[in-house]
Design a protein around this motif. Structure first.
Motif, short mmCIF file in Angstrom:
data_model
loop_
_atom_site.label_atom_id
_atom_site.label_comp_id
_atom_site.label_asym_id
_atom_site.label_seq_id
_atom_site.Cartn_x
_atom_site.Cartn_y
_atom_site.Cartn_z
N HIS A 95 0.89 -1.08 0.15
CA HIS A 95 -0.06 -0.01 -0.06
C HIS A 95 0.76 1.29 0.05
O HIS A 95 2.10 1.07 0.43
N LYS A 96 0.25 2.29 -0.63
CA LYS A 96 0.99 3.69 -0.43
C LYS A 96 0.36 4.32 0.72
O LYS A 96 -0.70 4.60 1.00
N ILE A 97 1.17 4.34 1.88
CA ILE A 97 0.76 4.80 3.28
C ILE A 97 1.45 6.30 3.35
O ILE A 97 2.62 6.61 3.10
N ASP A 98 0.73 7.34 3.81
CA ASP A 98 1.25 8.45 4.19
C ASP A 98 1.42 8.78 5.80
O ASP A 98 2.41 9.44 6.18
N TYR A 99 0.58 8.08 6.70
CA TYR A 99 0.77 8.33 7.91
C TYR A 99 0.70 7.20 8.77
O TYR A 99 -0.21 6.24 8.27
N VAL A 100 1.11 7.01 9.88
CA VAL A 100 0.85 5.91 10.70
C VAL A 100 0.56 6.56 12.07
O VAL A 100 0.73 7.64 12.30
N ILE A 101 -0.82 5.94 12.57
CA ILE A 101 -1.35 6.17 13.94
C ILE A 101 -1.09 4.97 14.69
O ILE A 101 -1.48 3.76 14.33
N HIS A 102 -0.14 4.95 15.77
CA HIS A 102 0.37 3.74 16.57
C HIS A 102 -0.45 3.50 17.76
O HIS A 102 0.01 4.02 18.96
N PHE A 103 -1.59 2.78 17.86
CA PHE A 103 -2.17 2.38 19.04
C PHE A 103 -1.99 0.96 19.69
O PHE A 103 -1.86 0.89 20.92
N ALA A 104 -1.38 0.18 18.76
CA ALA A 104 -1.43 -1.20 19.32
C ALA A 104 -0.20 -1.46 20.45
O ALA A 104 0.95 -1.03 20.42
N ASN A 157 9.59 4.66 3.36
CA ASN A 157 9.69 5.86 3.01
C ASN A 157 8.49 6.32 3.91
O ASN A 157 7.76 7.59 3.32
N VAL A 158 7.81 6.05 5.14
CA VAL A 158 6.92 6.48 5.56
C VAL A 158 7.48 7.17 7.02
O VAL A 158 8.06 6.33 7.81
N TYR A 159 7.33 8.50 7.40
CA TYR A 159 8.09 9.09 8.39
C TYR A 159 7.24 10.10 9.10
O TYR A 159 7.67 10.43 9.99
N GLN A 160 5.87 9.85 8.77
CA GLN A 160 4.78 11.01 9.59
C GLN A 160 4.01 9.68 10.75
O GLN A 160 3.69 8.83 10.25
N MET A 161 4.00 10.05 11.87
CA MET A 161 3.62 9.14 12.92
C MET A 161 2.82 9.86 14.04
O MET A 161 3.63 10.79 14.60
N VAL A 162 1.85 9.45 14.50
CA VAL A 162 1.28 9.78 15.67
C VAL A 162 1.19 8.73 16.69
O VAL A 162 0.55 7.42 16.51
N PHE A 163 1.99 9.00 17.85
CA PHE A 163 2.07 7.87 18.71
C PHE A 163 1.13 8.13 19.86
O PHE A 163 0.89 8.80 20.73
N SER A 164 0.45 7.09 20.18
CA SER A 164 -0.48 6.69 21.46
C SER A 164 0.46 6.55 22.58
O SER A 164 0.92 5.41 23.06
N SER A 165 0.83 7.55 23.40
CA SER A 165 1.64 7.64 24.50
C SER A 165 0.41 7.61 25.70
O SER A 165 -0.67 7.30 25.69
N SER A 166 1.00 7.90 26.93
CA SER A 166 0.43 7.75 28.27
C SER A 166 0.59 8.78 29.09
O SER A 166 1.98 9.03 29.13
N CYS A 167 -0.41 9.06 30.08
CA CYS A 167 0.22 10.05 31.16
C CYS A 167 0.89 9.18 32.08
O CYS A 167 1.59 9.81 33.09
N THR A 168 0.98 7.97 32.12
CA THR A 168 1.84 7.27 32.99
C THR A 168 3.36 7.39 32.75
O THR A 168 4.08 7.18 33.75
#
Length: 361
Positions: A83-92, A126-137
């Protein structure tokens, strides 16, 4: 919701990890409604693929889904190459504080190594845009409240939080070493609630650890009572205080973060997402009872290892940077959760719960 995206942005594709989970599935609803294409993976260890069917029913749009574990790096690479992916949102991630203290190695392996495999697949394609699901912990047991992004991180009280902290540090180092990376780490506090349709909500397959689904199971008679861990914290009523945010507000925050990545090269930027208002466990229970007219019996148990007394954020920087604003109150969080309970469990005994929920909508 974030502002209407440009025509070009509407053609872009987001790769969502953990897409059948609680936050992931709600975020996909917002992504589809904002015109993004979505490809998602999940290993289904603590969620159900049926959540994506409900997402498609809500939005009228299709989602490309692969049952895949991030620890299977070869398959992750193949999906990216396809696939041609532009962004990653990483929840897992595995995310139960108590469980993480019992099985630390599993948490380090799943959360940290899984993220390394994801980053390697991103870089190779060549995908470099990410939103990472971090935490208040990552803030540990804070010295000052409310917590801003400038508060020190690293003195974490539980293994789950340490995995999030380690991943943040890894992403920070990556963005320093390689200029292309553009990452927002969203440190959110306690997501609750459900989609207003009642078709989506928090419905894990493992034992319930989060407060809202646990209360919901008591409300519908699937559990005899709520166990409150800790009654002697330094809080007004002795129970833990948390900053709760509606899951749909959280979802729109992630969509706004994609817009921010388009507008600015941030390298690595952490932002808090929360309401800035603390509610204790007992206050939570009483408000749920008031709104639903359902009695929630509870009992106290000792503190859980890794928990802290109070976590409340200063979310002003996230609101300003993302041009985003949470709009749903705690009462709305309870209301939508109630409607979701009946949607998932239509044959529960005690139909008074259903009618009380309708009265709230």
């Amino acid at each position: 919701m974030c502002p209407v995206l440009s025509k070009m942005s509407k053609q872009k594709t987001v790769f969502v990890t953990g897409g059948t989970g609680y936050i992931g599935s709600h975020c996909i609803v917002d992504l589809l409604n904002e015109g993004y294409e979505v490809i998602t993976i999940d290993n289904l260890t603590n969620s159900r693929s049926g959540a994506l069917r409900r997402v498609e029913e809500i939005t009228g749009k299709k989602v490309t889904f692969y049952q895949c574990d991030l620890l299977d790096g070869e398959t992750v690479h193949k999906i990216f190459a396809k696939h041609k992916i532009d962004y990653v949102i990483h929840f897992a991630a595995m995310k139960a504080v108590g469980e993480s203290m019992q099985f630390p190695l599993i948490y380090y392996k799943n959360n940290v190594i899984g993220t390394i495999n994801l980053i390697e697949a991103m870089k190779a394609n060549n995908v470099y845009q990410m939103v990472f699901s971090s935490s208040c912990t990552v803030y540990g047991d804070p010295e000052h409240l409310p917590i801003t992004e400038d508060h020190p991180t690293g003195a974490v009280t539980n293994v789950y939080g340490r995995t999030k902290y380690l991943i943040e540090e890894m992403l920070k180092d990556l963005s320093r070493a390689e200029e292309k990376w553009n990452i927002i780490a969203l440190r959110y506090f306690n997501p609750v609630g459900a989609h207003p349709s009642g078709r989506l909500g928090e419905d894990p397959t493992k034992n319930f650890t989060n407060l809202m689904p646990y209360i919901g199971q008591v409300a519908i008679g699937k559990k005899p009572n709520l166990t409150i861990f800790g009654s002697d914290y330094d809080t007004p009523d002795g129970t833990g205080v948390r900053d709760y945010i509606h899951v749909m507000d959280l979802a729109s925050g992630h969509v706004s973060a994609l817009t921010k990545l388009d507008q600015e090269h941030l390298k690595f930027k952490p932002l808090n997402l929360g309401l800035g208002h603390g509610i204790s466990v007992l206050e939570f229970v009483k408000e749920f009872e008031r709104l639903t007219k359902v009695h929630i019996p509870y009992e106290f148990a000792g503190r859980r290892i890794g928990d802290v007394a109070t976590l409340v954020c200063d979310g002003s920087r996230g609101m300003k940077e993302l041009k985003w604003q949470p709009t749903r109150s705690f009462q709305v969080m309870c209301k939508y959760r109630c409607s979701q309970l009946f949607s998932i469990h239509p044959f529960i005994s005690g139909f008074h719960l259903y009618w009380d929920c309708l009265a709230l909508i």
